[in-house]
Design an enzyme around this catalytic site. Structure first.
Site, PDB file in Angstrom:
ATOM      1  N   ASN A  83       0.867  -1.185  -0.102  1.00  0.00           N
ATOM      2  CA  ASN A  83       0.027   0.135   0.031  1.00  0.00           C
ATOM      3  C   ASN A  83       0.863   1.132  -0.051  1.00  0.00           C
ATOM      4  O   ASN A  83       2.049   1.088   0.001  1.00  0.00           O
ATOM      5  CB  ASN A  83      -0.920   0.111   1.143  1.00  0.00           C
ATOM      6  N   ASP A  84       0.182   2.414   0.107  1.00  0.00           N
ATOM      7  CA  ASP A  84       0.794   3.605  -0.009  1.00  0.00           C
ATOM      8  C   ASP A  84       1.706   4.001   1.216  1.00  0.00           C
ATOM      9  O   ASP A  84       2.359   5.363   0.980  1.00  0.00           O
ATOM     10  CB  ASP A  84       0.112   4.620  -0.664  1.00  0.00           C
TER      11      ASP A  84
END
Ligand code: CTP
Ligand code: CA
Length: 227
Positions: free
Chosen positions: A34-35
């Site tokens: 994820n980011d």
């Protein structure tokens, strides 16, 4: 607010922090993630050290850390769960700042998954990861346990649910999906939620300044408990 040798407000405390997005392996060359940058969790670790704490940082990220922090490098949620559990008993303050993947591939392929010319679609089977914060909440003895809630909508509603469901002592509610707050930003604006207390908003500031305010609030809570 500054954490300096003149203000060692966490002297004598053991602080355990997780940071970064977990990587969930699919095959030898691919993973799901994820980011999350790990900046908020790393800022918490650096400020805690500067404030005199003994700090263990369980991290997937490669952000600069102050010498003196005990860094435990992990990759997957399962590895992060093991490391957090191993260090839990010794900790006074525990912060799950990591963005733990909710799901992981059900099986990790031994070899690189091949594209078949006949296949126009690929379906991945995912299974749920352990909820580390909830597990720590269920096993809590004396620790002050803090979680984050990253939300794009209904922030305080969902964050309050997480506070109670995971038996946390504080949730740092974080609006994500905007340039100035949350994932990978240099700054953040959050609201601190504690059981039976009014939400405490912290205005937009650098992640270091937000980290200092969070840690000072935690220390106040520990002192109010008589710890
Ligand atoms: N968390 C965790 N283990 C997981 C998932 C989340 O320890 N498997 C922790 C995060 O580190 C964070 C808190 O739980 O401190 C809330 O994470 P978040 O993703 O906002 O909540 P979830 O419970 O996963 O719910 P959802 O993603 O559906 O909003
Ligand atoms: Ca989640």
């Amino acid at each position: 607010i500054e954490a300096t040798p003149e203000h060692p407000f966490l002297a004598g405390r053991h602080v355990l922090i997780s940071a970064g997005g977990t990587r969930e392996r699919l095959d030898p060359v691919r993973y799901l993630t994820n980011d999350s940058s790990g900046k908020m969790g790393t800022a918490l670790a650096n400020v805690a050290l500067a404030a005199g704490a003994q700090v263990t940082l369980v991290t997937t990220a490669h952000q600069p850390v102050l010498p003196g922090i005990d860094v435990v490098a992990v990759s997957s949620a399962a590895e992060m769960a093991d490391a957090m559990t191993a260090h839990y008993a010794d900790a006074d303050i525990v912060v799950m700042a990591a963005a733990v993947a909710d799901f992981r591939p059900q099986a990790v392929a031994d070899n690189k998954i091949k594209k078949q010319d006949s296949e126009m679609q690929l379906t991945l089977q995912l299974e749920q990861n352990p909820d580390i914060l909830a597990q720590l909440g269920a096993a809590k003895t004396h620790q002050f346990l803090v979680g984050f809630a990253a939300e794009t909508q209904d922030l305080l509603h969902y964050a309050t649910q997480k506070l109670h469901k995971k038996h946390a002592d504080m949730i740092v509610a974080n609006q994500v999906g905007q340039a100035t707050t949350g994932f990978n930003a240099e700054t953040n604006a959050v609201t601190l939620l504690r059981p039976d207390q009014e939400p405490q908003p912290l205005e937009l500031a650098t992640k270091t300044a937000i980290a200092a305010q969070i840690l000072m609030m935690i220390e106040q809570e520990l002192e109010a408990r008589g710890d």
